[in-house]
Design a protein around this motif. Sequence first.
Motif, PDB file in Angstrom:
ATOM      1  N   VAL A  27      13.292  15.734   6.055  1.00  0.00           N
ATOM      2  CA  VAL A  27      14.212  15.128   5.085  1.00  0.00           C
ATOM      3  C   VAL A  27      15.036  13.998   5.708  1.00  0.00           C
ATOM      4  N   PRO A  28      15.697  14.216   6.848  1.00  0.00           N
ATOM      5  CA  PRO A  28      16.444  13.097   7.423  1.00  0.00           C
ATOM      6  C   PRO A  28      15.541  11.972   7.943  1.00  0.00           C
ATOM      7  N   MET A  29      14.345  12.323   8.414  1.00  0.00           N
ATOM      8  CA  MET A  29      13.408  11.296   8.858  1.00  0.00           C
ATOM      9  C   MET A  29      13.056  10.378   7.692  1.00  0.00           C
ATOM     10  N   GLN A  30      12.728  10.965   6.545  1.00  0.00           N
ATOM     11  CA  GLN A  30      12.374  10.154   5.385  1.00  0.00           C
ATOM     12  C   GLN A  30      13.571   9.345   4.885  1.00  0.00           C
ATOM     13  N   ALA A  31      14.748   9.920   4.920  1.00  0.00           N
ATOM     14  CA  ALA A  31      15.941   9.187   4.480  1.00  0.00           C
ATOM     15  C   ALA A  31      16.157   7.951   5.346  1.00  0.00           C
ATOM     16  N   ALA A  32      15.992   8.111   6.653  1.00  0.00           N
ATOM     17  CA  ALA A  32      16.163   6.978   7.567  1.00  0.00           C
ATOM     18  C   ALA A  32      15.086   5.922   7.338  1.00  0.00           C
ATOM     19  N   LEU A  33      13.840   6.356   7.174  1.00  0.00           N
ATOM     20  CA  LEU A  33      12.755   5.404   6.924  1.00  0.00           C
ATOM     21  C   LEU A  33      12.977   4.651   5.618  1.00  0.00           C
ATOM     22  N   GLY A  34      13.406   5.355   4.601  1.00  0.00           N
ATOM     23  CA  GLY A  34      13.660   4.719   3.320  1.00  0.00           C
ATOM     24  C   GLY A  34      14.755   3.672   3.420  1.00  0.00           C
ATOM     25  N   ALA A  35      15.826   4.009   4.128  1.00  0.00           N
ATOM     26  CA  ALA A  35      16.943   3.078   4.278  1.00  0.00           C
ATOM     27  C   ALA A  35      16.560   1.864   5.121  1.00  0.00           C
ATOM     28  N   LEU A  36      15.822   2.084   6.197  1.00  0.00           N
ATOM     29  CA  LEU A  36      15.463   0.992   7.101  1.00  0.00           C
ATOM     30  C   LEU A  36      14.406   0.051   6.536  1.00  0.00           C
ATOM     31  N   HIS A  37      13.475   0.603   5.753  1.00  0.00           N
ATOM     32  CA  HIS A  37      12.325  -0.189   5.315  1.00  0.00           C
ATOM     33  C   HIS A  37      12.259  -0.412   3.804  1.00  0.00           C
ATOM     34  N   GLY A  38      13.225   0.117   3.062  1.00  0.00           N
ATOM     35  CA  GLY A  38      13.222  -0.065   1.614  1.00  0.00           C
ATOM     36  C   GLY A  38      12.049   0.585   0.926  1.00  0.00           C
ATOM     37  N   ALA A  87      10.314   3.917  -0.991  1.00  0.00           N
ATOM     38  CA  ALA A  87      10.575   5.145  -1.740  1.00  0.00           C
ATOM     39  C   ALA A  87       9.764   6.270  -1.109  1.00  0.00           C
ATOM     40  N   CYS A  88      10.453   7.336  -0.715  1.00  0.00           N
ATOM     41  CA  CYS A  88       9.806   8.465  -0.033  1.00  0.00           C
ATOM     42  C   CYS A  88       9.869   9.703  -0.915  1.00  0.00           C
ATOM     43  N   MET A  90       0.837  -1.180   0.000  1.00  0.00           N
ATOM     44  CA  MET A  90       0.000   0.000   0.000  1.00  0.00           C
ATOM     45  C   MET A  90       0.873   1.231   0.000  1.00  0.00           C
ATOM     46  N   ASP A  91       0.358   2.300  -0.539  1.00  0.00           N
ATOM     47  CA  ASP A  91       1.049   3.580  -0.577  1.00  0.00           C
ATOM     48  C   ASP A  91       0.370   4.524   0.417  1.00  0.00           C
ATOM     49  N   LEU A  92       1.168   5.281   1.137  1.00  0.00           N
ATOM     50  CA  LEU A  92       0.643   6.249   2.099  1.00  0.00           C
ATOM     51  C   LEU A  92       0.875   7.658   1.584  1.00  0.00           C
ATOM     52  N   TYR A  93      -0.164   8.473   1.671  1.00  0.00           N
ATOM     53  CA  TYR A  93      -0.111   9.884   1.315  1.00  0.00           C
ATOM     54  C   TYR A  93      -0.543  10.660   2.554  1.00  0.00           C
ATOM     55  N   ILE A  94       0.353  11.460   3.099  1.00  0.00           N
ATOM     56  CA  ILE A  94       0.077  12.157   4.348  1.00  0.00           C
ATOM     57  C   ILE A  94       0.235  13.646   4.103  1.00  0.00           C
ATOM     58  N   TYR A  95      -0.844  14.390   4.338  1.00  0.00           N
ATOM     59  CA  TYR A  95      -0.770  15.828   4.095  1.00  0.00           C
ATOM     60  C   TYR A  95      -1.112  16.592   5.362  1.00  0.00           C
ATOM     61  N   TYR A  96      -0.557  17.807   5.415  1.00  0.00           N
ATOM     62  CA  TYR A  96      -0.713  18.661   6.587  1.00  0.00           C
ATOM     63  C   TYR A  96      -0.286  20.078   6.217  1.00  0.00           C
ATOM     64  N   GLN A  97      -0.482  21.005   7.143  1.00  0.00           N
ATOM     65  CA  GLN A  97      -0.118  22.398   6.893  1.00  0.00           C
ATOM     66  C   GLN A  97       1.011  22.835   7.808  1.00  0.00           C
ATOM     67  N   GLN A 127       1.434  26.686   4.161  1.00  0.00           N
ATOM     68  CA  GLN A 127       1.709  25.806   3.040  1.00  0.00           C
ATOM     69  C   GLN A 127       1.103  24.432   3.330  1.00  0.00           C
ATOM     70  N   THR A 128       0.689  23.736   2.286  1.00  0.00           N
ATOM     71  CA  THR A 128       0.237  22.357   2.432  1.00  0.00           C
ATOM     72  C   THR A 128       1.341  21.452   1.888  1.00  0.00           C
ATOM     73  N   TRP A 129       1.781  20.539   2.735  1.00  0.00           N
ATOM     74  CA  TRP A 129       2.830  19.590   2.384  1.00  0.00           C
ATOM     75  C   TRP A 129       2.257  18.187   2.312  1.00  0.00           C
ATOM     76  N   MET A 130       2.938  17.332   1.550  1.00  0.00           N
ATOM     77  CA  MET A 130       2.542  15.937   1.468  1.00  0.00           C
ATOM     78  C   MET A 130       3.783  15.051   1.508  1.00  0.00           C
ATOM     79  N   GLU A 131       3.732  14.057   2.392  1.00  0.00           N
ATOM     80  CA  GLU A 131       4.733  13.003   2.420  1.00  0.00           C
ATOM     81  C   GLU A 131       4.128  11.810   1.683  1.00  0.00           C
ATOM     82  N   VAL A 132       4.931  11.176   0.832  1.00  0.00           N
ATOM     83  CA  VAL A 132       4.485  10.016   0.077  1.00  0.00           C
ATOM     84  C   VAL A 132       5.428   8.860   0.389  1.00  0.00           C
ATOM     85  N   TYR A 133       4.845   7.713   0.689  1.00  0.00           N
ATOM     86  CA  TYR A 133       5.604   6.495   0.972  1.00  0.00           C
ATOM     87  C   TYR A 133       5.022   5.387   0.106  1.00  0.00           C
ATOM     88  N   ALA A 134       5.799   4.936  -0.884  1.00  0.00           N
ATOM     89  CA  ALA A 134       5.305   3.963  -1.858  1.00  0.00           C
ATOM     90  C   ALA A 134       5.674   2.541  -1.462  1.00  0.00           C
TER      91      ALA A 134
END
Length: 95
Positions: free
Chosen positions: A22-33, A35-36, A1-8, A49-56
């Motif tokens: 940025v470092p949080m996503q880098a660590a998650l990507g490395a630990l869990h394989g 794509a962020c 499943m892909d996660l899309y997380i948005y917030y302001q 601003q509205t931001w979105m984190e994507v985890y595929a």
Amino acid sequence: MDLYIYYQVKDGDAPSLLAAVVPMQAALGALHGVACQLKRRPQATDGKQTWMEVYAATPDGFAAALERAVEQAGLSAWIVGPRHTEVFTDLVTCA
């Protein structure tokens, strides 16, 4: 499943949030394989601003690991309101 997380985030808090996400996503990507990606809407509204984190293609248990990472990174210090999570699954797998 892909996660899309948005917030302001307030315009003035965006650099601090970026420095934490940025470092949080880098660590998650490395630990869990996983794509962020980190995105934002091109325009701000009312100084936010509205931001979105994507985890595929997240593995089982990733959502709990993400929540722990968000807490450890202290993201709530810069986010206005809740983080909204949307979950999507593939209809057709690409060959």
